[in-house]
Design a protein around this motif. Structure first.
Motif, short mmCIF file in Angstrom:
data_model
loop_
_atom_site.label_atom_id
_atom_site.label_comp_id
_atom_site.label_asym_id
_atom_site.label_seq_id
_atom_site.Cartn_x
_atom_site.Cartn_y
_atom_site.Cartn_z
N ASP A 80 -6.89 2.31 13.09
CA ASP A 80 -8.16 1.70 12.70
C ASP A 80 -7.96 0.40 11.94
N GLU B 5 -8.26 -3.63 4.65
CA GLU B 5 -8.80 -3.38 3.32
C GLU B 5 -7.74 -3.34 2.25
N ALA B 6 -6.59 -2.83 2.61
CA ALA B 6 -5.55 -2.58 1.60
C ALA B 6 -5.09 -3.88 0.93
N THR C 120 -7.30 12.99 10.10
CA THR C 120 -7.65 13.33 8.72
C THR C 120 -7.63 14.85 8.53
N ASP D 278 -2.20 8.86 6.59
CA ASP D 278 -2.88 7.63 6.18
C ASP D 278 -2.36 6.44 6.96
N ARG E 170 0.83 -1.19 0.00
CA ARG E 170 0.00 0.00 0.00
C ARG E 170 0.87 1.25 0.00
N ARG F 30 -9.99 -1.57 10.69
CA ARG F 30 -10.88 -1.78 9.55
C ARG F 30 -10.24 -1.31 8.26
N ILE F 31 -9.47 -0.23 8.35
CA ILE F 31 -8.77 0.30 7.17
C ILE F 31 -7.61 -0.62 6.82
N ARG F 32 -6.91 -1.06 7.85
CA ARG F 32 -5.68 -1.84 7.66
C ARG F 32 -5.91 -3.04 6.76
N TYR G 212 -3.53 6.52 10.48
CA TYR G 212 -4.94 6.16 10.48
C TYR G 212 -5.08 4.64 10.45
N ALA G 213 -4.27 4.02 9.59
CA ALA G 213 -4.34 2.57 9.47
C ALA G 213 -3.87 1.88 10.75
#
Ligand SMILES: Nc1ncnc2c1ncn2[C@@H]1O[C@H](COP(=O)(O)OP(=O)(O)OP(=O)(O)O)[C@@H](O)[C@H]1O
Ligand SMILES: [Mg+2]
Lengths: 326, 306
Positions: B299, B305-306, B232, B292, B3, B301-303, B295-296
């Motif tokens: 969170d 996804e990538a 953000t 970013d 990512r 949930r973001i991690r 953030y990952a």
């Protein structure tokens, strides 16, 4: 207080002091939970079921608070108990699970850690390794497969059923005397619902724990509860053993509720719904809160609040009808 | 990892675009670099020679490509005025800006978070009202006013701090406060509203029902969730931070990137201006990448996804 009662709520009033007025969400509730029993609390959305539960757990938020009444848990009075004392009981001697397994777990923390926290905060284990073992045991106990792997999962990686099992594990891990389950299966599909209910029933039988089961599903009540309280607009309108309530419902509201239950193989052409809507809690009149929707309402119902009167053995109802009928 | 690599690669078109934009803009604005360099009384011959030496006689496209090619080799050209490679000049100025930015960010985050948290937990009571009024001043007073006021009162009148920066840590305190001022205000306000919202969540009830203390609920359960929108927002504000650095560095005479940019504009020093803008762009993009990444980390949930 009787020895075998885990919880006794007497004349509980909890209100929200909002800008537009006082919302009396819980308006004089009496409720008793004997040891080892599953007690149902049913009623329409917004009638104050969750607020009753949250009052017990000390979870009411500003602008809501307990106004008066008494909540006795074991031999302690919870109303007016210092925060510190209440915290010792919460999650330990009594615990609660919530309606939405999706949102009631913290999304950014591993589920194992969230359960572990309950153990550590109440000093049930000294070291983390010890606590982790307890968590894994509990996971197995509530039927979470591959506990070691699930331990380090985040909530979004689990299905709704598993998440609710995690919640149950968290609530049960300190072996509470009382479990308050606020619509624990509403968000789950029917098979998972049956499994979760079975699990709670098993806990109740095996450990002598009591359960306050909040639901608006009367089928669930019929299946696993021993005793039912029917709530309407912040008050208990009827209470009785499951058989009594289902076979001889006394209060018009309870009758309506039962009537609006779909019956498999029944010959109803359409589903019955109680006419009208829940009254605005800001503008409750002096009389019975249900009178606006009651087919049998008389003048007296609008002016006076009926008392909760015995209508059978261990069966009470709040309605003037019984006086004229009986 | 993949990512991060992807994000780094996506920087390339952005940078090319920025380079093209600066390049064109600097050619449009009036003022011929050669005559600026030479002054007025030179022969046409000298002018031609210099024009050739500076590659200014080539077609624009070719000039651009040779510039890009140079950048790829770390060559940003030679400053017209200082007569030194722009890369060297920037690298020399950079540490000053880094020091300023790090101290400003530290100030902004510490003050912003603390006041935001206190305001959120004392919602609608006096501490909240006081901090929110202050933070309104934080976000609405322009940075040059903060800088000048700090300089006038704390350095000139009270003499607690030096008037201008000499590179010492103490001399950087006022500039850091000036630069971090706006951000502290926004962080405080955002933290407050985000934390108040998060505290309404079901999982906060769960945490409280476990018997956790209020502090453990806030710091262990709420804060991490509440930080997400704040991060953000700060990433989005990074470029205005950079323009704030230009002002702050001018007021306190800090020889950083911002000062270079102002000097370059005043002197029509195109290579230097190009270099500073390009460099700043890279910093802003990297800053967003860092946000970013943070953030990952916070969170999960973001991690995944990538
Ligand atoms: N913050 C609040 N301010 C004002 N009124 C509130 C607030 N929270 C809840 N109430 C009121 O309290 C009443 C009781 O709410 P409660 O959540 O106990 O209902 P419930 O019986 O649990 O309903 P449901 O089945 O939908 O969960 C509702 O009518 C609601 O309008
Ligand atoms: Mg509810």
């Amino acid at each position: 207080m009787s020895k075998e009662n885990v919880l006794e709520i007497r004349d509980l009033h909890s209100s929200f002091f909002t800008d537009s007025g006082v919302v009396r969400a819980v308006n004089g509730v009496d409720l008793v939970i004997p040891q080892g029993k599953i007690i149902g609390l049913v009623g329409e959305s917004g009638c104050g079921k969750s607020m009753t539960a949250k009052s017990v757990m000390g979870l009411l938020r500003y602008p809501g608070r307990i106004e008066s009444g008494s909540i006795r848990f074991m031999d302690k009075e919870l109303v007016g108990l210092p925060d510190k004392e209440l915290r010792k009981l919460c999650g330990n001697e009594m615990s609660m699970i919530f309606q939405e397994p999706m949102t009631s777990l913290n999304p950014v923390l591993r589920v194992g850690r969230q359960v572990e926290e309950a153990i550590l905060v109440h000093g049930k284990a000294e070291k983390r390794a010890e606590a982790k073992k307890l968590v894994l045991d509990m996971f197995e106990h509530v039927g979470i497969p591959e506990g070691e792997k699930r331990y380090s999962c985040y909530p979004h990686e689990l299905s709704g059923g598993l998440r609710q099992r995690v919640m149950i594990a968290m609530a049960m891990v300190c072996r509470p005397r009382l479990l308050i389950a606020d619509e624990p299966t509403t968000a789950l599909d029917v098979t998972i619902e049956a499994q979760i209910l079975q699990l709670m029933q098993k806990e109740c039988r095996e450990s002598g724990m009591s359960i306050l089961l909040i639901t608006h599903n009367l089928g669930v009540v019929a299946e696993i509860c021993d005793f039912v309280y029917v709530m309407y607009a912040g008050r208990i309108v009827e209470s009785g053993s499951v058989c009594e309530i289902f076979d001889h419902p006394a209060h018009p509201y309870t009758r309506g509720l039962l009537h609006s239950m779909p019956v498999i193989g029944g010959d109803q052409e359409y589903l019955y719904a109680i006419p009208g809507a829940v009254p605005n809690l800001l503008r409750l009149g002096a009389g019975c809160a249900f009178c606006g929707r009651c087919e049998k309402a008389q003048d007296r119902c609008r002016e006076e609040m009926p008392e909760l009167k015995a209508v059978g053995e261990d069966h009470f109802s709040r309605c003037f009808l019984h006086e004229t009928e009986g | 990892m993949k990512r991060v690599l992807k994000r780094l690669l996506s920087m390339i078109p952005v940078l090319l675009g920025v380079m093209l934009l600066i390049f064109i803009m600097l050619r449009i604005i009036p003022g011929d670099p050669v005559s600026i360099l030479l002054g007025e009384h030179y022969s046409q011959d000298t002018i031609d020679r210099l024009t050739k030496a500076m590659n200014l006689d080539k077609p624009l496209m070719q000039q651009f490509f040779s510039y890009v090619l140079g950048v790829l080799h770390g060559d940003l050209g030679v400053s017209y005025i200082m007569k030194r490679p722009v890369t060297d000049i920037i690298l020399q100025a950079f540490p000053h800006t880094v020091k300023l930015a790090v101290m400003a960010a530290l100030f902004a985050w510490v003050i912003g978070l603390l006041t935001g948290i206190v305001a959120a937990v004392t919602q609608n009571r006096p501490p909240d009202r006081i901090f929110m009024t202050l933070s309104l001043a934080g976000v609405s007073v322009p940075i040059f006013m903060v800088a000048l006021a700090l300089q006038y009162f704390l350095a000139f009148k009270v003499k607690l701090f030096p008037l201008t920066s000499d590179g010492s840590l103490k001399s950087m305190i006022l500039p850091a406060i000036a630069l971090g001022w706006n951000s502290a205000g926004s962080i405080a306000r955002m933290t407050r509203s985000s934390l108040i919202e998060v505290m309404q969540s079901d999982y906060i009830d769960t945490a409280r029902a476990k018997g956790l203390r209020r502090g453990a609920v806030i710091f262990g359960h709420a804060l991490k969730n509440a930080m997400l929108p704040v991060i953000t927002m700060m990433a989005l504000q990074l470029s205005s931070m950079m323009s704030g650095a230009v002002i702050t560095e001018s007021v306190f005479s800090i020889p950083g990137i911002g000062r270079l940019a102002t000097d370059a504009v005043q002197n029509r020093d195109m290579p230097l201006l190009q270099g500073t803008i390009l460099f700043t762009t890279v910093i802003v993009i990297l800053g967003n990448l860092l946000a970013d990444f943070l953030y990952a980390v916070l969170d999960p949930r973001i991690r995944r996804e990538a």
